[in-house]
Design a protein around this motif. Structure first.
Motif, PDB file in Angstrom:
ATOM      1  N   ARG A 204       0.833  -1.213   0.000  1.00  0.00           N
ATOM      2  CA  ARG A 204       0.000   0.000   0.000  1.00  0.00           C
ATOM      3  C   ARG A 204       0.865   1.259   0.000  1.00  0.00           C
ATOM      4  NH1 ARG A 204      -2.612  -2.900   4.359  1.00  0.00           N
ATOM      5  NH2 ARG A 204      -4.434  -4.050   3.582  1.00  0.00           N
TER       6      ARG A 204
ATOM      7  N   ASP B  27       2.249   1.773  -3.387  1.00  0.00           N
ATOM      8  CA  ASP B  27       1.254   2.321  -4.321  1.00  0.00           C
ATOM      9  C   ASP B  27       1.106   3.825  -4.132  1.00  0.00           C
ATOM     10  OD1 ASP B  27       0.861  -0.237  -5.213  1.00  0.00           O
ATOM     11  OD2 ASP B  27      -0.939  -0.591  -3.991  1.00  0.00           O
TER      12      ASP B  27
ATOM     13  N   SER C  49      -2.549  -3.385 -13.055  1.00  0.00           N
ATOM     14  CA  SER C  49      -2.930  -3.036 -11.684  1.00  0.00           C
ATOM     15  C   SER C  49      -4.414  -3.345 -11.466  1.00  0.00           C
ATOM     16  CB  SER C  49      -2.652  -1.558 -11.426  1.00  0.00           C
ATOM     17  OG  SER C  49      -3.547  -0.754 -12.159  1.00  0.00           O
TER      18      SER C  49
ATOM     19  N   MET D 262      -5.443  -1.098  -6.190  1.00  0.00           N
ATOM     20  CA  MET D 262      -4.126  -0.499  -6.394  1.00  0.00           C
ATOM     21  C   MET D 262      -4.259   0.820  -7.161  1.00  0.00           C
ATOM     22  SD  MET D 262      -0.818  -2.132  -8.333  1.00  0.00           S
ATOM     23  CE  MET D 262       0.681  -1.195  -8.573  1.00  0.00           C
TER      24      MET D 262
ATOM     25  N   ILE E 236      -3.026   4.541  -5.985  1.00  0.00           N
ATOM     26  CA  ILE E 236      -2.140   5.384  -6.796  1.00  0.00           C
ATOM     27  C   ILE E 236      -2.757   6.769  -6.973  1.00  0.00           C
ATOM     28  CG2 ILE E 236      -1.168   5.686  -9.098  1.00  0.00           C
ATOM     29  CD1 ILE E 236      -0.818   2.633  -9.214  1.00  0.00           C
TER      30      ILE E 236
END
Length: 791
Positions: free
Chosen positions: A18, A21, A253, A257, A261
């Protein structure tokens, strides 16, 4: 075996994933080429403007505290009946304040009585009798052409300036001048002997629940638009971002995710916004040293945010950016082949949007009818209720815009382009005007509350401004006749009615019966009483005056001994001048004159009937009628008054006066509203430019196909006008509702100040119109063929 979180390898790897990301999203924000940098900068500027105002708000408690401490540190009036004897550490000080145009000049005359006399804060040494020490703002004014009248009033040589420690604001007008011969005049209410500055026994002020409610609502109303703008700023460039996220899905992805981002990108813009906001705040902090808003100024050192509040801003803004982004992406389906938002979106639900304002009303309901009698209002319920009501505006506006634009019919080409664009992205249009709608709703509610309780904090002075516009009070011993002649010769003075006034007691000390003595010529006496006939030498007794209360002046038979200026236990000894009630008293009837609803009783004497021994016990007053068409008429009177005697006091009459604390809160609201309006305008301009940048290629393509620039400009105006009209209507409804609830909470009858409502709404519309007009030059540049170029 179950390991706690953090010791489980899978949990640690997921946490690292995480974080990776989020870090990837932050990298994308700064490595997306010119488009990426433009998007991040726009977000940072929008967030930074909000952060700057939040930091300013966080600095207000410290600014008020420092301002109060400096005001207390230079206090030179103790209101104590105990007299301080002369010593080597005493100072005689006189209040010689004056007004200049719409401002007040704080002035003190100083006479040091020993080498250890206390220096005022910010003053290095005592000025001599013909010298003065002034504040930097007053020095600048005296040296300017506009300060000519004030220079005549203060003809002393400037030898130094007052340091920051002795002032409460950079624009404060203040001076200390040297003086001689003040000690014999200490009994004057404006002159005292002190041996130190500051109030040694500060009295606490009773807390007014309604004023506390006002302060609380003012803070919430001013900060809510800031929070709304920050939330909107972190969503700048949303459509382009979503297309980039679709490309990420294409390379592998998953949806979670992808959202992380996106949150990382938003966090990058927010963190950069924190830096921008800190920079904006520091620049504004320096400007505060030279700015004055509604008569309030400060020093840069005042604006130091409370560390805890500054830390809260630093943590809350990035957290809010991530939360807003994740919430926004819940309604967007990002797939490898595109973003499912170009199709017809699902209709917005109304039911949950209505819950927010209803919940706000539910929180405020328990305090309805409480007024002042029920004690302090629950600050948590007030804050929560007002916040929910205003947030309800931001939740309802997208639904209202969507519902209305979906039903708009055909029209001209510009209208059709605007309506179609709004039908495709009504949420974006609503976000743009959410902040102004919240600000207007809060302003309308506060306007109703201020108007409703204004009478509670405004009292009648009883002064009849149609009878006189100014009053000049002369120190004891200054003859009123020559002073009146000088005042009559002042440009802008139509007439002067002079009197000498004092009080008689039936005993020299602690009298039971007190009657007023007024000396004036027949013309002046006829202004304040109905006289049977009048000649110089007559003495009148005013019968049945309301101002005499239960006292009947007929009981004072001729020859009765009275005392002018009697003394009272615990007060400085007075003159106690004996006076016998004369023979041949004429009866007069009271008449309202000097004060609109108050008559004047006691004895009326013409000049020949006044014995010279009475002069020290009388004070002179001149009541002036002015020619309002003469420029600076009041300042000319003040200058003449200072020439008559530096301790003479000119006072401008007013029919009403407001509570100082109420007026301070009102001024604070105006200052805060000015800052918020500046933020609203700047943020709206940034938002508008961002919206135009998103549509650069579309605009260039339409021009390339032959669409007139005028048509596109009108379509942009319509796209702004439709949401803002809907937003202002919703804001008016919400503001009136909140205002009515607040009035009911203070046990005040509900009344709507429609002029104030229309004014607040008009100001909001004017801000948006100004921003839209400012965005036209960038719009015309974006219509050029170069807009079709791509990287």
């Amino acid at each position: 075996m179950n390991l706690p979180w953090g010791h489980n390898p899978d949990e640690r790897s997921r946490a690292r994933g995480r974080a990776a990301d989020l870090a990837l999203g932050m990298r994308f924000a700064f490595t997306g080429g010119r488009e990426g940098w433009t998007r991040v900068l726009l977000t940072a500027v929008g967030v930074g403007l909000g952060v700057a105002l939040l930091l300013l708000t966080a600095a207000i408690p410290n600014a008020l505290s420092v301002r109060y401490e400096r005001e207390a540190a230079r206090t030179d009036v103790t209101f104590s009946s105990k007299r301080i004897p002369k010593a080597d550490d005493t100072l005689v000080i006189a209040d010689v304040d004056t007004d200049f145009r719409s401002g007040t000049v704080r002035g003190r005359a100083l006479e040091a009585e020993g080498p250890r006399a206390p220096l005022p804060p910010g003053v290095a040494e005592f000025p001599a009798a013909d010298e003065m020490v002034v504040s930097p703002a007053l020095k600048k004014l005296l040296e300017s052409d506009s300060g000519k009248l004030l220079r005549e009033r203060l003809p002393y040589r400037v030898v130094d300036t007052i340091a920051e420690a002795g002032l409460i604001g950079s624009a404060e007008l203040a001076f200390y001048r040297g003086a001689d011969g003040l000690a014999p005049l200490i009994d004057n209410s404006r002159i005292a002997r002190i041996n130190g500055y500051g109030d040694p026994d500060p009295a606490g002020q009773t807390t007014d629940p309604v004023l506390l409610l006002l302060v609380l609502v003012v803070f919430v109303v001013l900060l809510m638009p800031v929070a709304v703008f920050i939330a909107a700023a972190v969503r700048f460039g949303g459509e382009r971002r979503d297309r980039r996220l679709a490309a990420l899905r294409l390379v592998g992805s998953d949806s979670r995710m992808t959202r992380r981002i996106a949150a990382g990108e938003a966090m990058a813009g927010a963190l950069l916004g924190l830096l921008f906001g800190t920079g904006f705040f520091m620049m504004g902090r320096q400007l505060a040293g030279s700015a004055e808003v509604f008569g309030v100024s400060g020093f840069p050192s005042y604006l130091t945010p409370t560390p805890l509040l500054a830390l809260l801003v630093a943590v809350a803004v990035p957290a809010a950016a991530v939360l807003v982004t994740l919430l926004a992406l819940r309604s967007v389906v990002i797939e490898p082949l595109g973003v499912v938002r170009a199709g017809r979106p699902a209709r917005r639900r109304l039911w949950w949007r209505m819950l927010l304002p209803l919940a706000g009303l539910a929180l405020l309901y328990p305090m309805i009818g409480q007024g002042r009698e029920g004690g302090e209002f629950n600050q948590y319920l007030v804050t929560g209720g007002v916040v929910l009501l205003l947030v309800g505006v931001t939740a309802l506006l997208p639904w209202v815009v969507e519902a209305v634009v979906a039903r708009l019919g055909s029209g001209g080409l510009a209208w059709q382009l605007a309506v179609r664009r709004l039908q495709m992205s009504s949420g974006t249009a609503a976000r743009m005007v959410n902040g102004i709608a919240v600000a207007v709703a809060g302003a309308i509610a506060l306007q109703m509350l201020f108007a409703g309780i204004d009478d509670d904090y405004t009292r009648s002075t009883g002064q009849d401004v149609s009878w006189a516009q100014m009053e000049v009070s002369l120190p004891s011993g200054v003859p009123v006749g020559p002073a009146a002649e000088k005042l009559r010769g002042t440009t802008g003075v139509n007439s002067v009615t002079p009197y000498s006034e004092g009080y008689l007691g039936d005993r020299a000390s602690d009298p039971d019966v007190v009657a007023m003595m007024t000396v004036g010529d027949c013309t002046a006496l006829r202004e304040i009483a109905t006289l049977p006939s009048c000649a110089d030498g007559d003495v009148f007794a005013v019968h049945d005056a309301v101002s005499d209360g239960d006292f009947d002046i007929r009981k004072l038979v001729p020859g009765r001994q009275m005392y002018l200026d009697p003394s009272y236990t615990g007060s400085p000894r007075s003159r106690e001048i004996p006076w016998s009630v004369p023979q041949g008293l004429k009866a007069a009837k009271p008449r309202a004159g000097l004060l609109a609803n108050v008559d004047r009783g006691g004895f009326l004497l013409t000049p020949k009937a006044m014995e010279s021994v009475l002069t020290p016990g009388l004070t002179g007053h001149g009541y002036l009628r002015l020619d309002e068409s003469v420029e600076d008429a009041r300042d000319r009177v003040r200058t003449t008054t200072a020439a008559i005697d530096p301790l003479a006091e000119p006072v401008t009459w007013a029919s009403t006066e407001r509570s100082g604390r109420f007026q301070t809160i009102r001024t604070g609201l105006f200052v805060g509203a000015a800052c918020v309006l500046a933020l609203i305008g700047a943020s709206l301009l940034v938002s508008q430019i961002e919206q135009l940048r998103e549509r650069k290629k579309l605009l260039a393509a339409l021009v390339a196909f032959g669409t007139r620039r005028r048509t596109l400009s009108l379509s942009v105006l319509w796209q702004t006008a439709i949401p803002i009209v809907l937003g202002l209507v919703l804001a008016a409804i919400a503001g009136l509702s909140l205002g009515a609830v607040l009035l009911k909470m203070t046990a005040t009858p509900i009344s709507v100040d429609w002029v104030g409502v229309l004014t607040m709404t008009g100001i909001g519309a004017a801000v948006v119109l100004t921003v839209t007009l400012c965005s036209l030059p960038p719009l015309l540049r974006l219509m050029r063929p170069e807009g079709l170029r791509t990287e």
